[in-house]
Design a protein around this motif. Structure first.
Motif, PDB file in Angstrom:
ATOM      1  N   ARG A 176      -1.951   7.423   2.949  1.00 33.61           N
ATOM      2  CA  ARG A 176      -0.507   7.880   1.431  1.00 33.61           C
ATOM      3  C   ARG A 176      -0.719   6.398   2.249  1.00 33.61           C
ATOM      4  NH1 ARG A 176      -1.670  11.364   6.865  1.00 33.61           N
ATOM      5  NH2 ARG A 176      -1.289  13.900   5.919  1.00 33.61           N
ATOM      6  N   ARG A 177      -0.005   4.982   2.704  1.00 30.21           N
ATOM      7  CA  ARG A 177       0.217   4.195   2.844  1.00 30.21           C
ATOM      8  C   ARG A 177       0.749   3.342   1.571  1.00 30.21           C
ATOM      9  NH1 ARG A 177      -0.184  -1.621   4.795  1.00 30.21           N
ATOM     10  NH2 ARG A 177      -2.838  -0.985   5.610  1.00 30.21           N
ATOM     11  N   HIS A 178      -1.408   3.934   1.191  1.00 24.75           N
ATOM     12  CA  HIS A 178      -1.408   2.595   0.084  1.00 24.75           C
ATOM     13  C   HIS A 178      -0.050   3.837  -1.218  1.00 24.75           C
ATOM     14  CE1 HIS A 178      -4.229  -0.003   1.169  1.00 24.75           C
ATOM     15  NE2 HIS A 178      -4.336   0.209   1.480  1.00 24.75           N
ATOM     16  N   LEU A 179      -0.446   4.524  -1.026  1.00 26.06           N
ATOM     17  CA  LEU A 179       0.336   5.705  -2.348  1.00 26.06           C
ATOM     18  C   LEU A 179       1.768   5.308  -2.359  1.00 26.06           C
ATOM     19  CD1 LEU A 179      -1.582   9.530  -2.555  1.00 26.06           C
ATOM     20  CD2 LEU A 179      -1.401   7.049  -3.794  1.00 26.06           C
ATOM     21  N   ALA A 180       1.958   4.989  -1.257  1.00 20.48           N
ATOM     22  CA  ALA A 180       3.719   4.965  -1.182  1.00 20.48           C
ATOM     23  C   ALA A 180       3.968   3.202  -2.279  1.00 20.48           C
ATOM     24  CB  ALA A 180       4.151   4.308   0.323  1.00 20.48           C
ATOM     25  N   LYS A 181       3.033   2.698  -2.727  1.00 20.09           N
ATOM     26  CA  LYS A 181       3.271   1.428  -3.350  1.00 20.09           C
ATOM     27  C   LYS A 181       2.373   1.642  -4.701  1.00 20.09           C
ATOM     28  CE  LYS A 181       1.331  -0.858   0.585  1.00 20.09           C
ATOM     29  NZ  LYS A 181       0.662  -1.882   1.059  1.00 20.09           N
ATOM     30  N   ALA A 182       2.050   2.364  -4.449  1.00 23.93           N
ATOM     31  CA  ALA A 182       1.475   3.282  -5.977  1.00 23.93           C
ATOM     32  C   ALA A 182       2.797   4.227  -7.199  1.00 23.93           C
ATOM     33  CB  ALA A 182       0.333   4.124  -5.709  1.00 23.93           C
ATOM     34  N   GLY A 183       2.389   2.866  -7.746  1.00 21.85           N
ATOM     35  CA  GLY A 183       4.044   3.668  -9.219  1.00 21.85           C
ATOM     36  C   GLY A 183       2.247   5.079  -9.857  1.00 21.85           C
ATOM     37  N   ARG A 184       3.503   5.514 -11.006  1.00 22.69           N
ATOM     38  CA  ARG A 184       3.042   6.894 -11.473  1.00 22.69           C
ATOM     39  C   ARG A 184       1.147   6.423 -12.128  1.00 22.69           C
ATOM     40  NH1 ARG A 184       2.887   8.995 -17.108  1.00 22.69           N
ATOM     41  NH2 ARG A 184       3.249  11.269 -16.983  1.00 22.69           N
ATOM     42  N   VAL A 185       1.277   5.529 -13.084  1.00 21.07           N
ATOM     43  CA  VAL A 185       0.125   5.200 -13.991  1.00 21.07           C
ATOM     44  C   VAL A 185      -0.876   4.852 -13.178  1.00 21.07           C
ATOM     45  CG1 VAL A 185      -1.342   3.273 -15.402  1.00 21.07           C
ATOM     46  CG2 VAL A 185       1.204   4.944 -16.172  1.00 21.07           C
ATOM     47  N   ARG A 186      -1.169   3.662 -11.901  1.00 20.39           N
ATOM     48  CA  ARG A 186      -2.170   3.686 -11.081  1.00 20.39           C
ATOM     49  C   ARG A 186      -2.208   5.735  -9.984  1.00 20.39           C
ATOM     50  NH1 ARG A 186      -1.303  -0.751  -5.801  1.00 20.39           N
ATOM     51  NH2 ARG A 186      -2.405   1.052  -4.199  1.00 20.39           N
ATOM     52  N   ARG A 187      -1.397   5.687 -10.236  1.00 18.44           N
ATOM     53  CA  ARG A 187      -1.586   7.358  -9.038  1.00 18.44           C
ATOM     54  C   ARG A 187      -2.614   8.250  -9.700  1.00 18.44           C
ATOM     55  NH1 ARG A 187       1.408  10.122  -4.848  1.00 18.44           N
ATOM     56  NH2 ARG A 187       2.644   8.161  -5.017  1.00 18.44           N
ATOM     57  N   ARG A 188      -1.603   8.118 -11.394  1.00 15.79           N
ATOM     58  CA  ARG A 188      -3.138   9.343 -12.340  1.00 15.79           C
ATOM     59  C   ARG A 188      -4.343   8.167 -12.610  1.00 15.79           C
ATOM     60  NH1 ARG A 188      -0.247  12.898 -14.494  1.00 15.79           N
ATOM     61  NH2 ARG A 188      -2.213  13.317 -16.385  1.00 15.79           N
ATOM     62  N   ILE A 189      -4.150   7.416 -13.049  1.00 19.05           N
ATOM     63  CA  ILE A 189      -6.273   6.477 -12.740  1.00 19.05           C
ATOM     64  C   ILE A 189      -7.033   6.518 -11.171  1.00 19.05           C
ATOM     65  CG2 ILE A 189      -7.315   4.657 -12.994  1.00 19.05           C
ATOM     66  CD1 ILE A 189      -4.660   3.792 -14.803  1.00 19.05           C
ATOM     67  N   HIS A 190      -6.145   6.571 -10.419  1.00 24.44           N
ATOM     68  CA  HIS A 190      -6.896   6.483  -8.908  1.00 24.44           C
ATOM     69  C   HIS A 190      -7.417   8.303  -8.621  1.00 24.44           C
ATOM     70  CE1 HIS A 190      -6.222   1.857  -7.121  1.00 24.44           C
ATOM     71  NE2 HIS A 190      -6.767   2.373  -8.292  1.00 24.44           N
ATOM     72  N   ALA A 191      -6.056   8.972  -9.031  1.00 25.61           N
ATOM     73  CA  ALA A 191      -6.883  10.945  -8.848  1.00 25.61           C
ATOM     74  C   ALA A 191      -8.204  10.635  -9.777  1.00 25.61           C
ATOM     75  CB  ALA A 191      -5.065  11.508  -9.477  1.00 25.61           C
ATOM     76  N   PHE A 192      -7.591   9.787 -11.345  1.00 25.14           N
ATOM     77  CA  PHE A 192      -9.496  10.422 -11.652  1.00 25.14           C
ATOM     78  C   PHE A 192     -10.540   9.702 -11.212  1.00 25.14           C
ATOM     79  CE2 PHE A 192     -11.510   9.135 -15.165  1.00 25.14           C
ATOM     80  CZ  PHE A 192     -12.323  10.752 -15.606  1.00 25.14           C
ATOM     81  N   VAL A 193     -10.150   8.406 -10.430  1.00 28.40           N
ATOM     82  CA  VAL A 193     -11.238   7.800 -10.492  1.00 28.40           C
ATOM     83  C   VAL A 193     -11.942   8.899  -9.052  1.00 28.40           C
ATOM     84  CG1 VAL A 193     -12.224   5.937  -8.549  1.00 28.40           C
ATOM     85  CG2 VAL A 193     -10.943   5.876 -10.810  1.00 28.40           C
ATOM     86  N   ILE A 194     -10.969   8.814  -8.321  1.00 25.54           N
ATOM     87  CA  ILE A 194     -11.685   9.547  -6.763  1.00 25.54           C
ATOM     88  C   ILE A 194     -11.954  11.176  -6.937  1.00 25.54           C
ATOM     89  CG2 ILE A 194     -10.752  11.026  -4.466  1.00 25.54           C
ATOM     90  CD1 ILE A 194      -7.740   9.270  -4.717  1.00 25.54           C
ATOM     91  N   ALA A 195     -11.627  11.492  -8.216  1.00 30.30           N
ATOM     92  CA  ALA A 195     -12.555  13.038  -8.177  1.00 30.30           C
ATOM     93  C   ALA A 195     -13.637  12.559  -8.867  1.00 30.30           C
ATOM     94  CB  ALA A 195     -11.557  13.568  -9.861  1.00 30.30           C
ATOM     95  N   VAL A 196     -13.767  11.509  -9.803  1.00 27.57           N
ATOM     96  CA  VAL A 196     -15.423  11.599 -10.486  1.00 27.57           C
ATOM     97  C   VAL A 196     -16.282  11.323  -8.983  1.00 27.57           C
ATOM     98  CG1 VAL A 196     -16.500   9.854 -11.398  1.00 27.57           C
ATOM     99  CG2 VAL A 196     -14.720  10.638 -12.570  1.00 27.57           C
ATOM    100  N   ALA A 197     -15.625  10.342  -7.929  1.00 30.98           N
ATOM    101  CA  ALA A 197     -16.762   9.948  -6.590  1.00 30.98           C
ATOM    102  C   ALA A 197     -17.092  10.856  -6.155  1.00 30.98           C
ATOM    103  CB  ALA A 197     -15.322   9.186  -5.589  1.00 30.98           C
TER     104      ALA A 197
END
Length: 304
Positions: A214-235
């Motif tokens: 939650r703390r890191h997401l509060a600093k994340a923009g839309r593009v970073r959030r979408r990229i990381h959502a995909f990375v987390i799902a692959v992991a």
């Protein structure tokens, strides 16, 4: 606006320190030494399962119905050892992710001290899992080479919410199944003890992972959030599909080809995975991490 952003960021840091402080207190009051808590000396009793039968990848299949009780017990012991081996693999990744995150940060900060405490826990857990797998008379099950290399890249490149949410995924999936195993009197006692230790100590790790995500997401923009959502799902997909090594079937004395085919189509096991991840998926959705590309991987892994 800028001062408000700074203030909210400072508030989040204070909150993180408070959570870390409570976790440190909890660790001081309730932690285990597996070397003394687990009964390593009593020989393996083959009258027990290694895991709750309902969690076996073959449970509910026609092949399972044909197996003798002795074959079922040996299969669950091999599967439990494979899950433990996968746990060791990911715990090694986890430790490196956390070390990179706290590198050069203030060691007097409670969040850094908790991070180091978590790493110490994971070191003990890895040794505990390794000794447990050996006592179950299983070989060293390792993920597929592709998974190993993806893990190598992930531990080197992942940061922020991608790192902590992936940690949460691995811990949440293990947590639900291990809660079942530790209460199941059909499971060999030393494995029940191992699972109890892991569940108690990992509950603190999951709390920290949620807060940090939650703390890191509060600093994340839309593009970073979408990229990381995909990375987390692959992991998540790589972790879950690596839990039970295909070699467990041959090592349990089964027809590996038939077992792999029936396990792949086992709707009961898929339902167990989905049930175990209901809370996790709710958290990821609330954090905005269930994008359409991410959902495709969670569905392939039968987590949703």
């Amino acid at each position: 606006m800028a001062s408000s952003t700074v203030r909210s960021g400072a508030e989040r840091d204070v909150q993180a320190a408070e959570v870390a402080g409570r976790l440190l207190d909890s660790a001081q009051q309730l932690s285990y030494d597996p070397l003394s808590e687990v009964d390593w000396d009593t020989p393996l009793d083959e009258d027990f399962h290694g895991a709750s039968p309902e969690w076996s990848t073959l449970y509910g299949t026609s092949y399972w119905a044909e197996l003798t009780e002795a074959q079922r017990k040996e299969l669950t012991r091999q599967e439990a050892a494979s899950v433990a081996s996968t746990g060791i693999w990911f715990e090694m990744i986890l430790q490196q992710l956390i070390l990179r995150d706290v590198y050069a940060k203030d060691p007097t900060d409670e969040t850094v001290q908790w991070a180091l405490t978590e790493i110490a826990d994971e070191c003990r857990h890895s040794i505990m899992f390794a000794r447990g797998a050996k006592k179950l008379r299983a070989p060293a099950y390792r993920p597929h080479r592709v998974a190993v290399e993806l893990g190598r890249a992930f531990k080197t490149l992942a940061f922020g919410e991608a790192a902590y949410a992936a940690i949460l995924v691995a811990e949440e999936v293990l947590d639900v199944m291990q809660r079942d195993w530790m209460r199941d009197e059909r499971v060999v006692p030393f494995v029940r003890t191992i699972n109890n230790i892991h569940v108690v100590e990992e509950s603190r790790h999951m709390k920290f992972a949620r807060e940090e995500t939650r703390r890191h997401l509060a600093k994340a923009g839309r593009v970073r959030r979408r990229i990381h959502a995909f990375v987390i799902a692959v992991a998540a997909y790589v972790i879950v599909t690596s839990m039970v090594n295909k070699a467990v079937y041959a090592n349990a004395g089964l027809d590996a080809k038939r077992a792999i085919a029936e396990a792949r189509g086992n709707e009961h096991h898929k339902a167990m995975l989905r049930s175990s991840c209901a809370g996790l998926m709710e958290f990821l959705a609330s954090a905005g991490l269930l994008t359409r590309p991410a959902l495709a991987f969670y569905k392939r892994a039968h987590l949703i």
